[in-house]
Design an enzyme around this catalytic site. Structure first.
Site, PDB file in Angstrom:
ATOM      1  N   GLU A   1       0.876  -1.166   0.000  1.00 21.41           N
ATOM      2  CA  GLU A   1       0.000   0.000   0.000  1.00 21.41           C
ATOM      3  C   GLU A   1       0.917   1.221   0.000  1.00 21.41           C
ATOM      4  OE1 GLU A   1      -3.365   2.070   2.877  1.00 21.41           O
ATOM      5  OE2 GLU A   1      -2.619   0.074   3.383  1.00 21.41           O
TER       6      GLU A   1
ATOM      7  N   ARG B   1       4.830 -12.629  10.236  1.00 19.86           N
ATOM      8  CA  ARG B   1       5.475 -11.341   9.968  1.00 19.86           C
ATOM      9  C   ARG B   1       6.887 -11.377  10.498  1.00 19.86           C
ATOM     10  NH1 ARG B   1       1.880  -7.083   9.256  1.00 19.86           N
ATOM     11  NH2 ARG B   1       3.483  -5.539   9.667  1.00 19.86           N
TER      12      ARG B   1
ATOM     13  N   LYS C   1       4.096   1.155   9.012  1.00 17.02           N
ATOM     14  CA  LYS C   1       4.264   2.429   8.312  1.00 17.02           C
ATOM     15  C   LYS C   1       3.594   3.559   9.074  1.00 17.02           C
ATOM     16  CE  LYS C   1       3.682   0.254   3.867  1.00 17.02           C
ATOM     17  NZ  LYS C   1       2.254  -0.009   3.668  1.00 17.02           N
TER      18      LYS C   1
HETATM   19  P1  ATP Z   1       2.315  -1.626   7.489  1.00 14.51           P
HETATM   20  O1  ATP Z   1       1.600  -1.814   8.781  1.00 14.51           O
HETATM   21  O2  ATP Z   1       3.746  -1.347   7.659  1.00 14.51           O
HETATM   22  O3  ATP Z   1       1.617  -0.680   6.570  1.00 14.51           O
HETATM   23  P2  ATP Z   1       1.214  -3.616   5.846  1.00 14.51           P
HETATM   24  O4  ATP Z   1       1.172  -5.089   5.986  1.00 14.51           O
HETATM   25  O5  ATP Z   1      -0.050  -2.877   5.943  1.00 14.51           O
HETATM   26  O6  ATP Z   1       2.278  -3.079   6.849  1.00 14.51           O
HETATM   27  P3  ATP Z   1       1.575  -3.400   3.038  1.00 14.51           P
HETATM   28  O7  ATP Z   1       2.112  -2.253   2.308  1.00 14.51           O
HETATM   29  O8  ATP Z   1       0.129  -3.692   2.891  1.00 14.51           O
HETATM   30  O9  ATP Z   1       1.947  -3.175   4.546  1.00 14.51           O
HETATM   31  O10 ATP Z   1       2.426  -4.707   2.788  1.00 14.51           O
HETATM   32  C1  ATP Z   1       2.868  -5.190   1.542  1.00 14.51           C
HETATM   33  C2  ATP Z   1       3.270  -6.629   1.724  1.00 14.51           C
HETATM   34  O11 ATP Z   1       4.316  -6.724   2.683  1.00 14.51           O
HETATM   35  C3  ATP Z   1       2.124  -7.449   2.252  1.00 14.51           C
HETATM   36  O12 ATP Z   1       2.061  -8.655   1.520  1.00 14.51           O
HETATM   37  C4  ATP Z   1       2.464  -7.692   3.687  1.00 14.51           C
HETATM   38  O13 ATP Z   1       1.963  -8.913   4.137  1.00 14.51           O
HETATM   39  C5  ATP Z   1       3.987  -7.664   3.671  1.00 14.51           C
HETATM   40  N1  ATP Z   1       4.514  -7.259   4.974  1.00 14.51           N
HETATM   41  C6  ATP Z   1       4.280  -6.107   5.625  1.00 14.51           C
HETATM   42  N2  ATP Z   1       4.887  -6.092   6.832  1.00 14.51           N
HETATM   43  C7  ATP Z   1       5.543  -7.279   6.933  1.00 14.51           C
HETATM   44  C8  ATP Z   1       6.352  -7.885   7.944  1.00 14.51           C
HETATM   45  N3  ATP Z   1       6.632  -7.259   9.090  1.00 14.51           N
HETATM   46  N4  ATP Z   1       6.858  -9.111   7.700  1.00 14.51           N
HETATM   47  C9  ATP Z   1       6.603  -9.740   6.544  1.00 14.51           C
HETATM   48  N5  ATP Z   1       5.839  -9.252   5.561  1.00 14.51           N
HETATM   49  C10 ATP Z   1       5.307  -8.026   5.741  1.00 14.51           C
HETATM   50 MG    MG Z   2      -1.281  -1.478   5.578  1.00 15.36          MG
END
Ligand code: ATP
Ligand code: MG
Length: 556
Positions: free
Chosen positions: A35, A261, A271
């Protein structure tokens, strides 16, 4: 490090192997779906290495798809940073960059299909009421009074939503599934909501936007993704993922698989929380070298290979755990130890005067020094030498016990690559701090032992008549607690002393021409890189990447 780059076997490679063997798939297509609401962090790095790594190892493809269903403005900066980070890590996406918003027309069409089938309805409960009606884990939810509208009526209302006929929050489209499901996400989830906000890609075309759960599975199917990997918190949502795809007309059935994760000690992988630190000014931007964002790690001097190696070592499982910072640090240390040229840098300089300089056997004006002890191909350089030098204040004491392996009055050490010297006296400032040490060099002692003289240790130096007076940034952990993500207020555990700015380090003259991207081992100090933000031509600023050893130097 490159030689072992293949994803070690894990539960996902086992699934893929079985799928290929049993003919469920004849190729592998993955995607990385960030995202664009912030910069990528080390957690994303795990996902990138897995998704792109699977594509590499199985001769398949990996798409980069921005999950941009939330019309947030000003996300071009994030989009660009994400592309840069993925490329920097050494990966290449399949074809053009994709966006969920590329599929808004088709998503709308699928929503209409669900309405026609009696599987979606326009609800006019308020968001609060929807929440109340949803029930709890113990109690089933209640049906909305709008749940049994006819497809014709729903269609008209959905069009009205699309055409701006409702205010925000006054209507939404929900999938008609099961208000008593043990999975909360199946209790008639909202699949479209009204948002009067311009979208970075589609502008003002839409005022209704599809929700993540509806968008993601369809985007995967449109792109022909075979293995859709996400993190464990989406485990329940897999029911909805499958439900949507089973109830629309689309001839591709991707599967979602969940892994744990990455959680890393002393760092945050959210983020939203990173954004808070950036906007509130607790850090020097998203790429602050203390952050474990990919851009922060890059600026800190981590190499793509070291991050890929880290992800290889942590593996892919379904067990939640917290990885120690030392696991990340050893990857970069091993890389830089093997590859970074050596240099001498005196971080807290005091003068050392060789009183017998110029006398017989003490006339060297420079020493030829190899750039790397084990890599002759990295060449050598001249390190200048004269009567006046700098040594580190920590390398001299007037008095010290036997354990002290550096210079003390009356004691003998070798200057790295140079003479053996003996300290004879020192000068102090009004506060009693030593500012200058006088010494005698042992004649003809460069590069050889001298009968009857035993150097206690080796200390490094920089020629005070030919050096670069540069800035060095020393970093410590940004957070005072190992699990800052667990705090209610992340800003309360930021260590305001986590940066030490050394304005005037005495650096070996050759370092003056160091460029962004260069890394060095400052002998006896640690690994340092050229800061990409605050350096100028012939005025590099150095960032501490990592100390030489895991534990801090023991001050004897
Ligand atoms: P954030 O809370 O940092 O925004 P998110 O999961 O909402 O994390 P996205 O941008 O939606 O962030 O994530 C893109 C991809 O990265 C997704 O497939 C997500 O599962 C993966 N991802 C995000 N954080 C982690 C993590 N800590 N470990 C492994 N994979 C991750
Ligand atoms: Mg997110």
């Amino acid at each position: 490090m490159d030689s072992v780059e293949k994803i070690p076997r894990n539960f996902i490679t086992e699934i893929i192997d079985a799928d290929l063997k049993e003919g469920r798939h004849d190729h592998v297509a993955t995607r990385f779906p960030p995202e664009p609401n912030g910069y990528l962090h080390i957690g994303h790095c795990k996902s990138i290495c897995l998704n792109f790594g699977l594509a590499r190892d199985y001769n398949g493809t990996c798409n980069l798809r921005f999950d941009d269903t939330n019309p947030v403005k000003e996300d071009m900066e994030y989009i660009n940073s994400i592309k840069e980070d993925v490329q920097w890590l050494g990966f290449k996406w399949n074809g053009e960059v994709r966006h969920s918003s590329d599929y808004f027309d088709r998503l709308y069409g699928y929503a209409v299909e669900l309405i026609h089938k009696g599987l979606a309805y326009v609800d006019e409960l308020s968001p609060d009421e929807i929440r109340q009606y949803r029930g709890t884990l113990k109690e089933p939810g209640k049906h909305s009074p709008y749940r049994d509208r006819s497809p014709e009526e729903n269609l008209k209302l959905f069009e009205k939503m699309r055409d701006g006929g409702f205010e925000e929050g006054k209507a939404c489209l929900r999938a008609k599934i099961d208000m008593a499901s043990p999975f909360m996400c199946m209790r008639d989830p909202v699949i479209y909501r009204i948002r009067y906000a311009a979208h970075a890609m589609t502008g003002d075309k839409w005022c209704i936007y599809p929700m993540y759960d509806f968008t993601h599975c369809i985007s995967d199917a449109i792109e022909g993704i075979t293995h859709s990997i996400c993190t464990l918190e989406f485990q329940d949502n897999r029911r909805l993922y499958d439900w949507v795809l089973e109830n629309i007309t689309i001839d591709c059935m991707p599967h979602q698989y969940e892994m744990s994760r990455l959680n890393l000690e002393y760092s945050i992988t959210s983020k939203r929380k990173l954004n808070l630190l950036v906007t509130e000014g607790f850090v020097d931007g998203w790429d602050d070298p203390r952050l474990t964002t990919i851009s922060g790690l890059r600026r800190r001097g981590f190499t793509p290979a070291s991050l890929r190696e880290f992800c290889r070592r942590i593996g892919v499982t379904k067990q939640d755990n917290i990885v120690e910072m030392s696991a990340l640090e050893s990857c970069i240390r091993e890389d830089l130890n093997a590859n970074a040229p050596r240099a001498m840098a005196v971080l807290h300089p005091i003068k050392l005067i060789i009183d017998n300089y110029g006398e017989e056997g003490v006339t060297a004006t420079s020493f030829t020094v190899p750039n790397h002890p084990d890599k002759p191909e990295l060449g050598s350089r001249e390190v200048s030498f004269s009567r006046e030098l700098f040594i580190d204040e920590a390398d001299f004491r007037e008095e010290a016990n036997k354990q002290y392996k550096r210079l003390k009055l009356g004691g003998t050490v070798r200057l790295r690559h140079g003479y053996i010297i003996k300290a004879t006296s020192c000068e102090k400032d009004v506060n009693g701090n030593v500012v200058c040490v006088h010494a005698q060099a042992i004649p003809n002692s460069v590069g050889c032992d001298v009968e009857g003289v035993k150097a206690k240790g080796v200390i490094h130096f920089v020629d005070a008549n030919n050096y670069y007076d540069g800035k060095v940034m020393m970093y410590q952990r940004l957070f005072t607690v190992p699990n800052p993500g667990a705090e209610d207020d992340i800003t309360s555990v930021v260590d305001s002393h986590s940066v030490e700015v050394i304005e005037h380090a005495a650096l070996e003259a050759s370092l003056k021409s160091a460029k962004v991207g260069d890394s060095f081992q400052f002998e006896r100090e640690g690994y340092f890189c050229v800061d990409s933000k605050h350096s100028a031509e012939n005025q590099p600023v150095f960032n501490l990447t990592v100390a030489l050893r895991e534990t801090k130097k023991v001050q004897a």
